[in-house]
Structures are given as C-alpha cells and as structure tokens.
Enzyme design. Sequence first.
Site, mmCIF file in Angstrom:
data_model
loop_
_atom_site.group_PDB
_atom_site.id
_atom_site.type_symbol
_atom_site.label_atom_id
_atom_site.label_comp_id
_atom_site.label_asym_id
_atom_site.label_seq_id
_atom_site.Cartn_x
_atom_site.Cartn_y
_atom_site.Cartn_z
ATOM 1 N N ARG A 1 -6.677 -0.428 -5.369
ATOM 2 C CA ARG A 1 -6.716 -0.047 -3.753
ATOM 3 C C ARG A 1 -7.610 1.182 -3.628
ATOM 4 O O ARG A 1 -7.774 1.724 -2.617
ATOM 5 C CB ARG A 1 -5.474 0.005 -3.035
ATOM 6 C CG ARG A 1 -4.280 1.065 -3.766
ATOM 7 C CD ARG A 1 -3.283 1.243 -3.002
ATOM 8 N NE ARG A 1 -2.355 2.325 -3.549
ATOM 9 C CZ ARG A 1 -1.332 2.552 -2.971
ATOM 10 N NH1 ARG A 1 -1.059 2.434 -1.785
ATOM 11 N NH2 ARG A 1 -0.342 3.428 -3.478
ATOM 12 N N ARG B 1 -3.956 3.798 4.475
ATOM 13 C CA ARG B 1 -2.642 3.401 5.121
ATOM 14 C C ARG B 1 -2.786 2.472 6.362
ATOM 15 O O ARG B 1 -3.238 2.928 7.356
ATOM 16 C CB ARG B 1 -1.874 4.618 5.503
ATOM 17 C CG ARG B 1 -0.736 4.698 6.376
ATOM 18 C CD ARG B 1 0.623 4.371 5.319
ATOM 19 N NE ARG B 1 0.680 5.308 4.230
ATOM 20 C CZ ARG B 1 1.235 5.174 3.193
ATOM 21 N NH1 ARG B 1 1.840 4.003 2.935
ATOM 22 N NH2 ARG B 1 1.479 6.088 2.148
ATOM 23 N N GLU C 1 4.694 -8.819 2.472
ATOM 24 C CA GLU C 1 3.700 -8.777 1.329
ATOM 25 C C GLU C 1 3.703 -10.083 0.431
ATOM 26 O O GLU C 1 4.888 -10.389 0.055
ATOM 27 C CB GLU C 1 3.635 -7.581 0.568
ATOM 28 C CG GLU C 1 3.765 -6.176 1.281
ATOM 29 C CD GLU C 1 4.310 -4.971 0.647
ATOM 30 O OE1 GLU C 1 4.106 -5.101 -0.705
ATOM 31 O OE2 GLU C 1 4.783 -4.063 1.137
ATOM 32 N N ASP D 1 13.309 -2.106 2.369
ATOM 33 C CA ASP D 1 12.425 -2.212 1.235
ATOM 34 C C ASP D 1 12.853 -3.219 0.118
ATOM 35 O O ASP D 1 13.642 -2.716 -0.680
ATOM 36 C CB ASP D 1 12.315 -0.624 0.468
ATOM 37 C CG ASP D 1 10.884 -0.483 -0.513
ATOM 38 O OD1 ASP D 1 10.524 -1.699 -0.607
ATOM 39 O OD2 ASP D 1 10.561 0.564 -0.645
ATOM 40 N N HIS E 1 -0.535 -6.327 0.327
ATOM 41 C CA HIS E 1 0.453 -5.137 0.877
ATOM 42 C C HIS E 1 0.161 -5.260 2.621
ATOM 43 O O HIS E 1 -0.144 -4.365 3.077
ATOM 44 C CB HIS E 1 0.340 -3.747 0.223
ATOM 45 C CG HIS E 1 1.484 -2.845 0.367
ATOM 46 N ND1 HIS E 1 1.971 -2.618 1.726
ATOM 47 C CD2 HIS E 1 2.157 -2.111 -0.138
ATOM 48 C CE1 HIS E 1 3.021 -1.644 1.611
ATOM 49 N NE2 HIS E 1 3.086 -1.437 0.322
HETATM 50 O O1 TA6 Z 1 5.821 -2.219 -0.803
HETATM 51 C C1 TA6 Z 1 6.732 -1.517 -0.477
HETATM 52 C C2 TA6 Z 1 6.455 -0.175 -0.974
HETATM 53 O O2 TA6 Z 1 6.418 -0.178 -2.506
HETATM 54 C C3 TA6 Z 1 7.502 0.862 -0.689
HETATM 55 O O3 TA6 Z 1 8.384 1.237 -1.703
HETATM 56 C C4 TA6 Z 1 6.815 2.136 -0.057
HETATM 57 O O4 TA6 Z 1 6.693 3.233 -0.935
HETATM 58 C C5 TA6 Z 1 5.312 1.414 0.236
HETATM 59 O O5 TA6 Z 1 5.132 0.362 -0.629
HETATM 60 C C6 TA6 Z 1 4.194 2.373 0.398
HETATM 61 O O6 TA6 Z 1 3.440 2.910 -0.781
HETATM 62 P P1 TA6 Z 1 2.457 3.707 -1.071
HETATM 63 O O7 TA6 Z 1 2.233 4.089 -2.081
HETATM 64 O O8 TA6 Z 1 1.462 3.166 0.007
HETATM 65 O O9 TA6 Z 1 2.890 5.042 0.039
#
Ligand code: TA6
Length: 314
Positions: free
Chosen positions: A89, A66, A271, A212, A167
Amino acid sequence: MSTEIVYVERRKGVNGLEKVILREVRGSSAEVYFYGGHVTSWKNDHGEELLFLSSKAIFQPPKAIRGGIPICFPQFSNLGPLEAHGFARNKIWVEDPDPQPFPTSSTNKAFIDLILKPSDEDVKTWPHRYEYRLRVTLGPGGDLMLTSRIRNTNSDGKSFSFTFAYHNYFLVSDISEVRIEGLETVDYLDNLKDRQRFTEQGDAITFESEVDKIYVRTPTKIAILDHEKKRTFVLRKDGLPDAVVWNPWDKKAKAIADLGDEEYKHMLCVEAAAIEKTITLKPGEEWKGRQELSAVPSSYCSGQLDPRKVLLGG
Ligand code: TA6
C-alpha cells in the site's frame, strides 16, 4: 449528438501522483492511484461516492492513503515482522506492460492492469521475488472488481508465505444505522481481546462501539445495509476465505492522525481477506484473490431488507 466516453483516463492526482479514472456508460466511475495500487473513489450512476476517504488522507509516500481500498500484502496488520499491513500500500505501482490474459467478459472496457515487483532495496525487507498483478475493473452496471494475481518468481528455490486483505472502507450515512448480514454464527478472532476466538451470535451485526474482528471462513457473500441511505453494498469474494470488520469508534478515531475525529461515523471497513491460513507459494506458483463490490438500492431486496434475497440472488 453523442460524446465518446473515455473509459480509461490517465491523470495527475493529489500531489502530482499518477492516477487513472475508470468510467462506464451509465455514469459510474472509479479512481485508482498508482501509489499503493489504491482505489480512492467509486461512484454510482448518479455520481454518488460509495467509498469513504478521510478528509485528512495524506497522499504522500510512504504514508498509506486513509480510506478507499488499501491493499494489505504481504502481511495483514502486525501479524508478522513487517510494517503493519505490509508494504504494497505504500509502493509506487506501474501500469503492467505485459498484462496476463484475464478471462473476463469482453463487455468490460473500463479497467486498468497494474504490477508491483520488488526493487533490490525491497528484497532486503522481504527476501523474495514476486510479480503482483492487480486488475481493477468497473463493470458496465457500476460494479467494482479487483483481481490480484501473485506469483513467486524466486530463483533460489524458496517458497514464501503471506497474508492478504482488500481493506475496503465503505462510506455509510451513520454507523449506528448500519448492519452487516452474512457473518452470523461465524467464528472470529477479536483483535480487541488478544485475538481470542469467539462465535458470532445469530443476529445481524450492528455497531455501538469499537469493533475489530477477523471472521474466519465466511460465506462468499456479505451484505452491508445502510438503512438511512437505503443502500446495500454486496461484497462477493473468491480465494479470500476470511473477512475483517473494523470501526475505530470515537476514542481510537481521535488517536488516528489522518482521520477526522467524527469521521468514524461515516466509515465501515469490511475487508475480503486471507489471514487465518497463510498462503504459501512455491517458485513458479501463482495465487489469485478476487472481490466484487456492488451497491444496490435497499428496495432491491424487498421485504424489509431481507438479506437472504441479496445473498441468494445473483
Ligand atoms: O483491518 C483492521 C485494522 O487492522 C485495525 O486493527 C486498524 O488498526 C486498521 O486496520 C487500520 O490500520 P492502519 O495501519 O491503516 O492504521
């Protein structure tokens, strides 16, 4: 007496996972985990961290780390049958034994070439063969470049399609004091409203609740201005027409187990992505997607943080 700089150092990271530290002469650095091909740290010449990494980040496959720069491939979010954000990832990448010649400047010494190929087991999840080459470079001035080259190596004559995102989690002093320039009047799909399409208003984007959004066909440069830190991040992208902006805000942050309850205040995801139009590759074809991140003092764009100076410059 001058000490020799080690531009690329291989080390064990958290939980013994392999990582590489990239260093540049003026003091900037970056860390790349082989797990996920994931950049977890990027520091400027003063040793200040520029990427957000959750204090609760889990460095344990198959959970993605994260923070930093997760790579979303071959699927962004849950826009398809695969797990959210695809599998790149949470795979262990390896150092590329046969890196393709990249037409980069010879002044770049701090870089690492990684490669991801599917195992026979992986092909059961996504029935395609590919070679995904990732180069992470730290430029002499501290800029961070990520270049992805994805080649279809299917021998059954089949094309494949994918969506993609770097991301990026930027570290910000206070999300309420941050604004984004470069996405004004751009169309976006709102993930919080069933991905309905809207057009962004003319002012810079600021934050006071969960966001988002997938901005489609954006300019190639986007600036993130951190007023309190007097720092501007500039994101330049190539081959990646879209841009996602995400902050979970307080409620969603509490629901994310590997994110501290208050940490949403110090992160902003902007991103570089290819989402609206999927990328399709025939066997033998290769796609390239590149982003370049720089962090400059906000005084650099003098005239009260006039973003046009950042966006037009360089
Ligand atoms: O990029 C935005 C997103 O797709 C959000 O919708 C949010 O859920 C985030 O990524 C994080 O996703 P993750 O799967 O890493 O918890």
